[in-house]
Design a protein around this motif. Structure first.
Motif, mmCIF file in Angstrom:
data_model
loop_
_atom_site.group_PDB
_atom_site.id
_atom_site.type_symbol
_atom_site.label_atom_id
_atom_site.label_comp_id
_atom_site.label_asym_id
_atom_site.label_seq_id
_atom_site.Cartn_x
_atom_site.Cartn_y
_atom_site.Cartn_z
ATOM 1 N N GLU A 23 0.889 -0.939 -0.156
ATOM 2 C CA GLU A 23 0.204 0.217 0.085
ATOM 3 C C GLU A 23 0.630 1.207 -0.062
ATOM 4 O O GLU A 23 0.084 2.144 -0.378
ATOM 5 C CB GLU A 23 -0.861 0.222 1.037
ATOM 6 C CG GLU A 23 -2.077 -1.255 1.589
ATOM 7 C CD GLU A 23 -2.630 -1.189 0.200
ATOM 8 O OE1 GLU A 23 -3.569 -0.084 -0.147
ATOM 9 O OE2 GLU A 23 -3.737 -2.549 -0.780
ATOM 10 N N VAL A 24 2.431 1.047 -0.291
ATOM 11 C CA VAL A 24 2.814 2.259 0.182
ATOM 12 C C VAL A 24 3.016 2.837 -1.406
ATOM 13 O O VAL A 24 4.084 2.102 -2.298
ATOM 14 C CB VAL A 24 4.259 1.932 0.711
ATOM 15 C CG1 VAL A 24 5.118 3.339 0.975
ATOM 16 C CG2 VAL A 24 4.472 1.528 2.627
ATOM 17 N N ARG A 25 3.335 4.057 -1.284
ATOM 18 C CA ARG A 25 2.673 4.354 -2.521
ATOM 19 C C ARG A 25 3.885 5.382 -2.846
ATOM 20 O O ARG A 25 3.762 6.731 -3.315
ATOM 21 C CB ARG A 25 1.566 5.584 -3.457
ATOM 22 C CG ARG A 25 0.435 4.777 -2.810
ATOM 23 C CD ARG A 25 -0.734 5.311 -3.635
ATOM 24 N NE ARG A 25 -0.779 6.322 -2.079
ATOM 25 C CZ ARG A 25 -1.794 7.394 -2.534
ATOM 26 N NH1 ARG A 25 -2.410 7.806 -3.867
ATOM 27 N NH2 ARG A 25 -2.101 8.336 -1.432
ATOM 28 N N THR A 26 5.230 4.454 -3.155
ATOM 29 C CA THR A 26 6.315 5.461 -3.556
ATOM 30 C C THR A 26 6.680 6.160 -4.404
ATOM 31 O O THR A 26 7.134 7.567 -4.288
ATOM 32 C CB THR A 26 8.056 4.166 -3.661
ATOM 33 O OG1 THR A 26 7.452 3.508 -3.930
ATOM 34 C CG2 THR A 26 8.278 3.335 -2.271
ATOM 35 N N HIS A 27 6.380 5.961 -5.949
ATOM 36 C CA HIS A 27 6.486 7.451 -6.495
ATOM 37 C C HIS A 27 5.277 8.121 -6.879
ATOM 38 O O HIS A 27 5.777 9.628 -6.602
ATOM 39 C CB HIS A 27 5.568 6.971 -8.259
ATOM 40 C CG HIS A 27 5.675 7.118 -9.115
ATOM 41 N ND1 HIS A 27 5.362 7.152 -10.595
ATOM 42 C CD2 HIS A 27 6.247 8.669 -9.810
ATOM 43 C CE1 HIS A 27 6.248 7.924 -11.770
ATOM 44 N NE2 HIS A 27 6.268 9.146 -11.008
ATOM 45 N N TRP A 28 4.082 7.906 -6.472
ATOM 46 C CA TRP A 28 2.702 8.830 -5.611
ATOM 47 C C TRP A 28 3.930 9.974 -4.692
ATOM 48 O O TRP A 28 3.722 11.841 -4.635
ATOM 49 C CB TRP A 28 1.719 8.518 -4.991
ATOM 50 C CG TRP A 28 1.129 9.698 -3.726
ATOM 51 C CD1 TRP A 28 -0.102 10.191 -4.816
ATOM 52 C CD2 TRP A 28 1.079 10.314 -2.920
ATOM 53 N NE1 TRP A 28 -0.962 10.849 -4.421
ATOM 54 C CE2 TRP A 28 -0.680 11.651 -2.888
ATOM 55 C CE3 TRP A 28 1.573 9.660 -1.840
ATOM 56 C CZ2 TRP A 28 -0.598 12.019 -1.759
ATOM 57 C CZ3 TRP A 28 0.912 10.866 -0.966
ATOM 58 C CH2 TRP A 28 0.722 11.951 -0.465
ATOM 59 N N ILE A 29 4.441 9.533 -3.771
ATOM 60 C CA ILE A 29 4.930 9.938 -2.310
ATOM 61 C C ILE A 29 6.396 10.498 -3.338
ATOM 62 O O ILE A 29 6.691 12.652 -2.541
ATOM 63 C CB ILE A 29 5.906 9.488 -1.916
ATOM 64 C CG1 ILE A 29 4.974 9.078 -1.041
ATOM 65 C CG2 ILE A 29 6.896 10.190 -0.497
ATOM 66 C CD1 ILE A 29 4.838 7.616 0.539
ATOM 67 N N MET A 30 7.242 10.487 -3.897
ATOM 68 C CA MET A 30 8.181 10.894 -4.556
ATOM 69 C C MET A 30 7.536 12.191 -5.318
ATOM 70 O O MET A 30 8.395 13.774 -5.135
ATOM 71 C CB MET A 30 9.170 10.389 -5.175
ATOM 72 C CG MET A 30 9.998 10.591 -6.363
ATOM 73 S SD MET A 30 11.118 9.691 -7.344
ATOM 74 C CE MET A 30 10.007 8.645 -8.464
ATOM 75 N N THR A 31 6.681 12.218 -6.262
ATOM 76 C CA THR A 31 5.813 13.736 -7.183
ATOM 77 C C THR A 31 5.230 14.628 -6.115
ATOM 78 O O THR A 31 5.085 15.475 -6.606
ATOM 79 C CB THR A 31 5.092 12.806 -8.097
ATOM 80 O OG1 THR A 31 5.802 12.232 -8.615
ATOM 81 C CG2 THR A 31 4.521 13.981 -8.553
ATOM 82 N N ARG A 32 5.075 13.880 -5.328
ATOM 83 C CA ARG A 32 3.996 14.343 -3.993
ATOM 84 C C ARG A 32 4.843 15.852 -3.454
ATOM 85 O O ARG A 32 4.740 17.484 -3.321
ATOM 86 C CB ARG A 32 3.431 14.031 -2.794
ATOM 87 C CG ARG A 32 2.676 14.415 -1.985
ATOM 88 C CD ARG A 32 1.686 15.941 -2.690
ATOM 89 N NE ARG A 32 1.304 17.001 -1.484
ATOM 90 C CZ ARG A 32 1.428 17.575 -1.357
ATOM 91 N NH1 ARG A 32 3.077 18.466 -1.801
ATOM 92 N NH2 ARG A 32 0.712 18.813 -0.572
ATOM 93 N N SER A 33 6.311 14.943 -3.076
ATOM 94 C CA SER A 33 6.883 16.245 -2.275
ATOM 95 C C SER A 33 8.043 16.540 -2.733
ATOM 96 O O SER A 33 8.246 18.084 -2.838
ATOM 97 C CB SER A 33 8.631 15.094 -1.782
ATOM 98 O OG SER A 33 8.519 13.505 -2.455
ATOM 99 N N ALA A 34 8.256 16.451 -4.338
ATOM 100 C CA ALA A 34 9.183 16.907 -5.450
ATOM 101 C C ALA A 34 7.978 18.429 -5.964
ATOM 102 O O ALA A 34 9.067 19.583 -5.997
ATOM 103 C CB ALA A 34 9.513 16.666 -6.670
ATOM 104 N N LEU A 35 6.705 18.054 -5.381
ATOM 105 C CA LEU A 35 5.719 20.158 -5.678
ATOM 106 C C LEU A 35 6.374 20.832 -4.732
ATOM 107 O O LEU A 35 6.316 22.177 -4.986
ATOM 108 C CB LEU A 35 4.614 19.733 -5.748
ATOM 109 C CG LEU A 35 4.201 18.996 -7.128
ATOM 110 C CD1 LEU A 35 3.129 18.522 -6.912
ATOM 111 C CD2 LEU A 35 4.277 19.516 -8.147
ATOM 112 N N ASP A 36 6.990 20.259 -4.060
ATOM 113 C CA ASP A 36 7.465 21.112 -3.011
ATOM 114 C C ASP A 36 8.798 22.130 -2.283
ATOM 115 O O ASP A 36 9.098 22.709 -2.218
ATOM 116 C CB ASP A 36 7.235 20.448 -1.190
ATOM 117 C CG ASP A 36 5.461 20.480 -1.226
ATOM 118 O OD1 ASP A 36 4.598 21.255 -1.535
ATOM 119 O OD2 ASP A 36 4.730 19.563 -0.192
#
Length: 214
Positions: free
Chosen positions: A76-89
């Motif tokens: 359930e851990v969405r590593t790609h989502w986390i990478m993209t979401r944090s990159a926006l910051d």
């Protein structure tokens, strides 16, 4: 709703051109992720071989006693989502000031909103805007042609033609016309909102983008 916090940024920044820069590495901490009973930690680094950011480390710490970290939980851990979401910051874009002598460094979300809001552009402005957005997509690990189409509010085929022209003219030799991956469930214009990554943007087919970068 998941809470994403980017931290421990590298002082060294990667310059992708068009004023688009990002830290060479950073960490992201995520809590409140649905069906994940704990805190996720991810480390993101720029990968020269891939030509984009990549997750190099991921860990999950349980939230309390009585929780077992199973393989089902890890799925359930969405590593790609986390990478993209944090990159926006952490990704920024240098844009021209009004007097044209200096640059303002602005957050990538503000940049995308500015490009999307502008309606009238000359053909070369459209081309340079498309290149800038393509490089932003590379920085946030998002399908570039989709982001170009959605930001400039043009069709995917128009975005493909623009980027083919940018590559063939030598303005953006790194361009790849085939999308390398599926979009994560992140809205680049409103990262905290709900989003269907498979839904195309249905906007008028028109050129787009301000004159940007260096």
């Amino acid at each position: 709703m998941a809470d994403v916090e980017a931290h421990d940024f590298s002082d060294e920044r990667i310059d992708l051109g068009s004023g688009v820069t990002l830290p060479k590495s950073w960490n992201a901490r995520v809590s409140g992720e649905q069906d994940v009973p704990g805190t996720i930690t991810v480390r993101v680094e720029w990968d020269d071989t891939l030509g984009r950011t990549a997750v190099v480390f991921a860990a999950l710490e349980r939230e309390a006693e009585g929780v077992d970290i199973t393989s089902q939980v890890l799925r359930e851990v969405r590593t790609h989502w986390i990478m993209t979401r944090s990159a926006l910051d952490v990704v920024t874009v240098d844009v021209d000031t009004e007097d044209g002598d200096k640059f303002d460094r602005i957050p990538v979300r503000e940049f995308l909103s500015r490009v999307r809001a502008q309606e009238e552009r000359e053909p070369m402005e459209s081309l340079h805007a498309a290149i800038s957005v393509y490089r932003v997509a590379t920085a946030i690990s998002y399908p570039p042609l989709k982001l170009v189409a959605d930001t400039l509010q043009i069709s995917q085929s128009t975005a493909t033609r623009l980027m083919s022209r940018a590559r063939d003219s030598g303005l953006a030799p790194e361009v790849r016309i085939q999308e390398p991956r599926r979009a994560p469930a992140v809205d680049p214009f409103n990262p905290g909102g709900s989003y269907d990554p498979m839904a195309p943007h249905h906007g008028p087919s028109r050129p787009g983008g301000p004159s940007m970068g260096r």
